[in-house]
Design an enzyme around this catalytic site. Structure first.
Site, PDB file in Angstrom:
ATOM      1  N   ASN A  62      21.957  -9.500  -8.392  1.00  0.00           N
ATOM      2  CA  ASN A  62      23.391  -9.253  -8.240  1.00  0.00           C
ATOM      3  C   ASN A  62      24.249 -10.365  -8.834  1.00  0.00           C
ATOM      4  OD1 ASN A  62      22.034 -10.414  -5.861  1.00  0.00           O
ATOM      5  ND2 ASN A  62      24.103 -10.727  -5.086  1.00  0.00           N
ATOM      6  N   GLN A  82      21.735  -2.935  -7.021  1.00  0.00           N
ATOM      7  CA  GLN A  82      22.563  -3.165  -8.214  1.00  0.00           C
ATOM      8  C   GLN A  82      22.224  -2.230  -9.373  1.00  0.00           C
ATOM      9  OE1 GLN A  82      25.244  -4.983  -8.840  1.00  0.00           O
ATOM     10  NE2 GLN A  82      25.352  -5.885  -6.809  1.00  0.00           N
ATOM     11  N   CYS A 125      29.280 -11.940  -1.230  1.00  0.00           N
ATOM     12  CA  CYS A 125      28.926 -12.501   0.072  1.00  0.00           C
ATOM     13  C   CYS A 125      29.110 -14.004   0.114  1.00  0.00           C
ATOM     14  CB  CYS A 125      27.483 -12.186   0.388  1.00  0.00           C
ATOM     15  SG  CYS A 125      27.025 -10.567  -0.127  1.00  0.00           S
TER      16      CYS A 125
HETATM   17  N1  PLP Z   1      21.235  -6.005  -2.268  1.00  0.00           N
HETATM   18  C1  PLP Z   1      21.882  -6.384  -3.389  1.00  0.00           C
HETATM   19  C2  PLP Z   1      21.105  -6.765  -4.613  1.00  0.00           C
HETATM   20  C3  PLP Z   1      23.288  -6.406  -3.408  1.00  0.00           C
HETATM   21  O1  PLP Z   1      23.923  -6.780  -4.517  1.00  0.00           O
HETATM   22  C4  PLP Z   1      23.999  -6.047  -2.232  1.00  0.00           C
HETATM   23  C5  PLP Z   1      25.471  -6.135  -2.204  1.00  0.00           C
HETATM   24  O2  PLP Z   1      26.090  -6.754  -3.017  1.00  0.00           O
HETATM   25  C6  PLP Z   1      23.268  -5.637  -1.098  1.00  0.00           C
HETATM   26  C7  PLP Z   1      21.896  -5.633  -1.159  1.00  0.00           C
HETATM   27  C8  PLP Z   1      23.983  -5.187   0.140  1.00  0.00           C
HETATM   28  O3  PLP Z   1      24.581  -3.924  -0.100  1.00  0.00           O
HETATM   29  P1  PLP Z   1      25.810  -3.373   0.791  1.00  0.00           P
HETATM   30  O4  PLP Z   1      27.029  -4.087   0.344  1.00  0.00           O
HETATM   31  O5  PLP Z   1      25.897  -1.911   0.475  1.00  0.00           O
HETATM   32  O6  PLP Z   1      25.461  -3.611   2.209  1.00  0.00           O
END
Ligand code: PLP
Length: 375
Positions: A146, A174, A319
């Site tokens: 990501n 992603q 995040c």
């Molecule tokens: N995994 C990856 C690689 C992500 O980029 C993200 C969010 O950016 C997530 C998991 C979590 O997804 P969600 O925002 O739908 O909870």
């Protein structure tokens, strides 16, 4: 002032088909798909049609799709679901430090399972060395990073999982909708996807669980989704997500060629600016994804300057942005801390026109050049 959206990896704008489906669902009574009456049964029929459609888009059986509330829940459910079904103590779970926190922190929090760190190369691609992997474990691997956009070698992951008698869980949050996959032939045992990353609504996603994979719901409740995920099913979200996935995958090859050409133009422009370093693999990366660091320029300052110019970009991961902490992914790939706090991510999709891209490119170039001259 014109605004250009370059944060599609954080959340993709709602696709037109998804918006229309959502409006249709909200106009009608959307009964609880667990109810016996005709509204409930109509919802149940839509739900199962969507499950079937998603399965055929992903190359799997309908009963292998479990609907969830999004990427984070899908990742938790995959890891904890396998763990709940495994009775012996001392099993192994492997993940690299470049994984999203939804995977990394979940694997680290499972104290009755031993944790094994998978190394990554300079582009954040996991290096799977079967000699280092204990047998009989769970290998967790993201399909695309990501923060830096690098694509993982899933064929190799499948081979290593087979040789070490391990299960393979892929976080495809992603890449779903952009990088097509045939789950049946992929050898992947579990895969997580999230609707808002490919143009569906927020708060919905799915988990693929291959038939025969040891899996037990880690939570208790009404036993929906064949006992694998409790909670009233979000049928309108699922209908809209299904429309988005179908629209996104339609004519994907042509769309990706265009995005790759735009991405390469942006990479070339950034590479020409002093003090800028592209992160992730230069070519083996998501089609609409460019990431970089700028020497001695804080990401928040750069993002504010870009926003003021009309370009809405991100700082690698939604995040960790705003926390002022260097990204753990960038530290894992050996970027010096003075650079790691300046991570920028420009992510875009099919919605952007060539003209809009050209205008945004000029704004990005001018803004980054100005910032880099101040350092
Ligand atoms: N995994 C990856 C690689 C992500 O980029 C993200 C969010 O950016 C997530 C998991 C979590 O997804 P969600 O925002 O739908 O909870």
């Amino acid at each position: 002032m014109d605004r250009f959206y370059f944060d599609a990896s954080a959340s993709y704008p709602l696709r037109e088909s998804a918006r229309q489906s959502l409006c249709r669902c909200y106009q009608d009574i959307c009964g609880n798909s667990g109810s016996i009456h005709s509204y409930g049964q109509a919802s149940k029929t839509s739900l199962e049609q969507c499950r079937q459609q998603i399965a055929s888009l992903m190359g799997c059986y309908a009963d292998e799709i479990v609907f969830t509330s999004g990427g984070t829940e899908s990742c938790h459910l995959a890891i904890r679901g396998v763990m709940a079904a495994t009775e012996e103590d001392r099993r192994w779970v492997s993940a690299s430090l470049a994984e999203h926190p939804a995977v990394l922190y979940t694997t680290q929090a499972c104290d009755h399972w031993q944790h094994q760190v998978i190394d990554v190369d300079k582009s954040a691609s996991p290096i799977l060395d079967e000699a280092k992997l204990p047998s009989g474990g769970l290998i967790c691997m993201m399909a695309a990073n990501n923060e830096v956009g690098t694509l993982s070698d899933l064929e190799r992951a499948h081979l290593v999982a087979q040789r070490t008698n391990s299960l393979l869980f892929v976080d495809a949050v992603q890449s779903t909708g952009t990088i097509p996959v045939n789950l049946d032939s992929s050898g992947i045992d579990l895969l997580a996807a999230s609707s808002h990353k490919f143009g569906g609504p927020l708060g919905i996603g799915f988990l693929y669980v291959r038939r025969g994979t040891p899996f037990k719901s880690p939570s208790t409740g009404g036993g929906q989704e064949a006992g694998r995920r409790s909670g009233t099913v979000n049928v309108s979200g699922i209908v809209s997500m299904t429309a988005a996935l179908s629209e996104s995958l339609n004519d994907r090859k042509t769309k990706n060629s265009r995005l790759i050409s735009l991405r390469n133009q942006l990479i070339d422009a950034l590479q020409r600016i002093d003090g800028v370093q592209i992160t992730g693999h230069l070519t083996n990366r998501l089609p609409g994804h460019v990431s970089c660091v700028i020497e001695n320029v804080a990401a928040d300052v750069a993002l504010a300057a870009l926003d003021a110019s009309g370009v809405c970009a991100g700082s690698g991961s939604a995040c960790s942005s705003g926390r002022g902490k260097p990204s753990s992914v960038l530290l894992a790939i050996g970027i010096e801390p003075k650079y790691a706090a300046s991570a920028l991510r420009f992510s875009f999709g099919d919605y952007i026109t060539d003209t809009q891209f050209e205008q945004a490119l000029a704004l990005i170039q001018t803004t980054i050049q100005r910032l880099s001259a101040l350092r």
